[in-house]
Design a protein around this motif. Structure first.
Motif, mmCIF file in Angstrom:
data_model
loop_
_atom_site.group_PDB
_atom_site.id
_atom_site.type_symbol
_atom_site.label_atom_id
_atom_site.label_comp_id
_atom_site.label_asym_id
_atom_site.label_seq_id
_atom_site.Cartn_x
_atom_site.Cartn_y
_atom_site.Cartn_z
ATOM 1 N N ARG A 1 18.978 9.930 -35.000
ATOM 2 C CA ARG A 1 19.894 10.401 -33.947
ATOM 3 C C ARG A 1 19.113 11.057 -32.807
ATOM 4 N N ARG A 2 19.355 10.542 -31.589
ATOM 5 C CA ARG A 2 18.584 11.021 -30.436
ATOM 6 C C ARG A 2 18.888 12.471 -30.095
ATOM 7 N N GLU A 3 20.158 12.891 -30.232
ATOM 8 C CA GLU A 3 20.545 14.212 -29.734
ATOM 9 C C GLU A 3 19.793 15.378 -30.411
ATOM 10 N N PRO A 4 19.779 15.437 -31.765
ATOM 11 C CA PRO A 4 19.023 16.543 -32.368
ATOM 12 C C PRO A 4 17.530 16.492 -32.057
ATOM 13 N N LEU A 5 17.018 15.281 -31.851
ATOM 14 C CA LEU A 5 15.595 15.162 -31.509
ATOM 15 C C LEU A 5 15.327 15.769 -30.144
ATOM 16 N N ALA B 1 13.088 18.947 -29.393
ATOM 17 C CA ALA B 1 11.922 18.778 -28.509
ATOM 18 C C ALA B 1 11.933 19.833 -27.406
ATOM 19 N N ARG B 2 13.125 20.089 -26.835
ATOM 20 C CA ARG B 2 13.219 21.109 -25.774
ATOM 21 C C ARG B 2 12.751 22.467 -26.296
ATOM 22 N N THR B 3 13.215 22.822 -27.483
ATOM 23 C CA THR B 3 12.827 24.117 -28.067
ATOM 24 C C THR B 3 11.322 24.177 -28.332
ATOM 25 N N LEU B 4 10.794 23.105 -28.908
ATOM 26 C CA LEU B 4 9.370 23.109 -29.289
ATOM 27 C C LEU B 4 8.461 23.198 -28.073
ATOM 28 N N ARG B 5 8.912 22.621 -26.954
ATOM 29 C CA ARG B 5 8.067 22.672 -25.734
ATOM 30 C C ARG B 5 7.898 24.109 -25.265
ATOM 31 N N GLY B 6 8.781 24.991 -25.721
ATOM 32 C CA GLY B 6 8.652 26.417 -25.408
ATOM 33 C C GLY B 6 7.362 27.024 -25.950
ATOM 34 N N TYR B 7 6.738 26.353 -26.909
ATOM 35 C CA TYR B 7 5.456 26.832 -27.437
ATOM 36 C C TYR B 7 4.279 26.348 -26.586
ATOM 37 N N VAL C 1 5.741 17.285 -26.653
ATOM 38 C CA VAL C 1 6.583 16.757 -27.739
ATOM 39 C C VAL C 1 7.203 15.430 -27.307
ATOM 40 N N LEU C 2 7.017 14.417 -28.143
ATOM 41 C CA LEU C 2 7.599 13.101 -27.884
ATOM 42 C C LEU C 2 8.685 12.822 -28.928
ATOM 43 N N PRO C 3 9.964 12.820 -28.526
ATOM 44 C CA PRO C 3 11.011 12.460 -29.488
ATOM 45 C C PRO C 3 11.187 10.943 -29.525
ATOM 46 N N ALA D 1 6.155 0.270 -33.608
ATOM 47 C CA ALA D 1 6.370 0.581 -32.181
ATOM 48 C C ALA D 1 6.229 2.086 -31.942
ATOM 49 N N MET D 2 6.736 2.894 -32.864
ATOM 50 C CA MET D 2 6.612 4.353 -32.737
ATOM 51 C C MET D 2 5.137 4.770 -32.770
ATOM 52 N N VAL D 3 4.391 4.182 -33.664
ATOM 53 C CA VAL D 3 2.959 4.517 -33.777
ATOM 54 C C VAL D 3 2.236 4.098 -32.499
ATOM 55 N N ASP D 4 2.566 2.900 -31.981
ATOM 56 C CA ASP D 4 1.930 2.425 -30.733
ATOM 57 C C ASP D 4 2.261 3.356 -29.574
ATOM 58 N N THR D 5 3.531 3.778 -29.473
ATOM 59 C CA THR D 5 3.942 4.682 -28.388
ATOM 60 C C THR D 5 3.252 6.040 -28.524
ATOM 61 N N SER D 6 3.112 6.503 -29.754
ATOM 62 C CA SER D 6 2.440 7.787 -29.990
ATOM 63 C C SER D 6 0.990 7.722 -29.523
ATOM 64 N N LEU D 7 0.324 6.619 -29.859
ATOM 65 C CA LEU D 7 -1.080 6.464 -29.449
ATOM 66 C C LEU D 7 -1.194 6.325 -27.936
ATOM 67 N N ALA D 8 -0.238 5.597 -27.330
ATOM 68 C CA ALA D 8 -0.273 5.439 -25.867
ATOM 69 C C ALA D 8 -0.063 6.786 -25.184
ATOM 70 N N THR D 9 0.723 7.663 -25.812
ATOM 71 C CA THR D 9 1.037 8.968 -25.209
ATOM 72 C C THR D 9 -0.068 9.987 -25.463
ATOM 73 N N PHE D 10 -0.540 10.056 -26.696
ATOM 74 C CA PHE D 10 -1.462 11.139 -27.080
ATOM 75 C C PHE D 10 -2.889 10.662 -27.389
ATOM 76 N N GLY D 11 -3.029 9.361 -27.683
ATOM 77 C CA GLY D 11 -4.370 8.832 -27.958
ATOM 78 C C GLY D 11 -4.863 9.066 -29.372
ATOM 79 N N ARG D 12 -4.077 9.754 -30.214
ATOM 80 C CA ARG D 12 -4.516 10.046 -31.578
ATOM 81 C C ARG D 12 -3.320 10.466 -32.438
ATOM 82 N N ILE D 13 -3.443 10.321 -33.721
ATOM 83 C CA ILE D 13 -2.483 10.902 -34.680
ATOM 84 C C ILE D 13 -3.326 11.503 -35.807
ATOM 85 N N ASP D 14 -3.311 12.806 -35.907
ATOM 86 C CA ASP D 14 -4.135 13.496 -36.907
ATOM 87 C C ASP D 14 -3.372 13.792 -38.189
ATOM 88 N N MET D 15 -2.047 13.950 -38.044
ATOM 89 C CA MET D 15 -1.235 14.363 -39.189
ATOM 90 C C MET D 15 0.061 13.551 -39.226
#
Ligand code: HXC
Length: 273
Positions: free
Chosen positions: A42-46, A50-56, A60-62, A75-89
């Motif tokens: 569900r997009r809405e809770p994400l 995300a809005r709350t977490l950006r306060g830190y 944040v990519l929902p 596709a999610m993994v590809d988008t994550s790499l395109a956005t951040f360049g890495r996934i550590d966890m």
């Protein structure tokens, strides 16, 4: 618990990150400096989370998607790499469950739960595992349930899938150890303020019966589960792999074969079932 900024410069992907335990883990990771991908159906809770977490001060990519769909996972993994360049966890937290007698489960009901819990965890683990192996390391955390190794009624679909996830985790901890990819399981007991307790045990008297069987005398708090998750994901657990950390106030051990005079008669103070 961990030093400020411990996860700065690192990226975590959390399925089911918009609500419940997943949201609590995402919050604690953000507080410690991690950039995040939070996924869910569900997009809405994400978006709200995300809005709350950006306060830190983190990015944040929902991603609205279904872990049952292997192409959507890639596709999610590809988008994550395109956005951040890495996934550590990676935190495989997305799950589905409902209480039902085994003899009454339809084929579709069995598939709905095992597809989310087992296949969804596998699709994410394989796709992110390839990234981590290529990068030279990473940390994967799978959220388990005591039902995965300790008998309990009315959840054969969930217990079977979570038991398989435990086996998957131990197998990959060995297979990917040389690649410096750690794979652990965190098994929470009933946790306050989560869909699991509210949905599976909505009646107050059922919740009180469960609390009465917990040596610690209360449900877990979401933050307690998140702290443990951060430890297992962190460098402080660099030598921990293939482990299953159970955080259930001692419930799965049972109350012993003798009556325990120290067992709380009432829920512990501060409990919020
Ligand atoms: C019997 C049920 C049912 C119920 C669904 N089904 N709910 N059968 N009792 N309460 C059956 C449906 O009738 C259908 O079968 C099949 O399951 C699929 O149902 P859908 O609603 O179409 O599936 P879907 O929309 O994909 O929903 C998946 C779900 C749902 C698992 C069924 O509950 C869900 O998405 N839950 C997510 C949140 C969640 O469960 N969180 C708690 C996780 S707790 P038929 O034959 O009719 O087509 C956890 C740890 C437990 O994992 C720890 C306990 C302390």
């Amino acid at each position: 618990m961990l030093p400020d900024g411990h996860f700065a410069g690192r990226v975590a992907l959390i399925t089911g990150g918009g609500t419940g335990i997943g949201q609590a883990i995402a919050t604690q990771l953000a507080a410690l400096g991690a950039d995040l991908v939070i996924a869910g159906r569900r997009r809405e809770p994400l978006e709200d989370t995300a809005r709350t977490l950006r306060g830190y001060g983190v990015k944040v990519l929902p991603v609205a998607m279904d872990v049952r769909d292997a192409e959507a996972v890639q596709a999610m993994v590809d988008t994550s790499l395109a956005t951040f360049g890495r996934i550590d966890m990676l935190v495989n937290n997305a799950a589905g469950n409902f209480r039902a007698p085994a003899v009454a489960l339809s084929e579709n009901a069995w598939r709905a739960v095992t597809d989310i819990v087992l296949h969804g965890t596998w699709f994410c683990t394989q796709a992110v595992g390839r990234v981590m192996i290529e990068a030279g390391g990473g940390s994967i955390l799978n959220i388990g349930t005591v039902g995965g190794f300790h008998g309990g009624p009315l959840a054969v679909h969930s217990a079977s899938a979570k038991g398989a996830v435990l086996a998957m985790s131990r197998t990959l901890a060995v297979e990917w150890g040389a690649h410096r990819v750690r794979v652990n399981v965190l098994t929470p007991g009933a946790t306050a303020d989560t869909g699991a307790v509210g949905q599976l045990f909505p009646e107050a008297d059922a919740q009180q019966r469960i609390i009465a069987a917990i040596p610690a005398g209360r449900f877990a708090r979401r933050e307690e589960i998140a702290d443990a998750a951060c430890y297992l994901l962190s460098d402080y657990a660099a030598y921990v792999t293939g482990a299953n950390l159970v955080i259930d106030g001692g419930k799965w051990l049972g109350r012993g074969h003798l009556d325990n005079p120290n067992r709380p008669a009432q829920p512990a103070q501060g409990d919020t079932p």
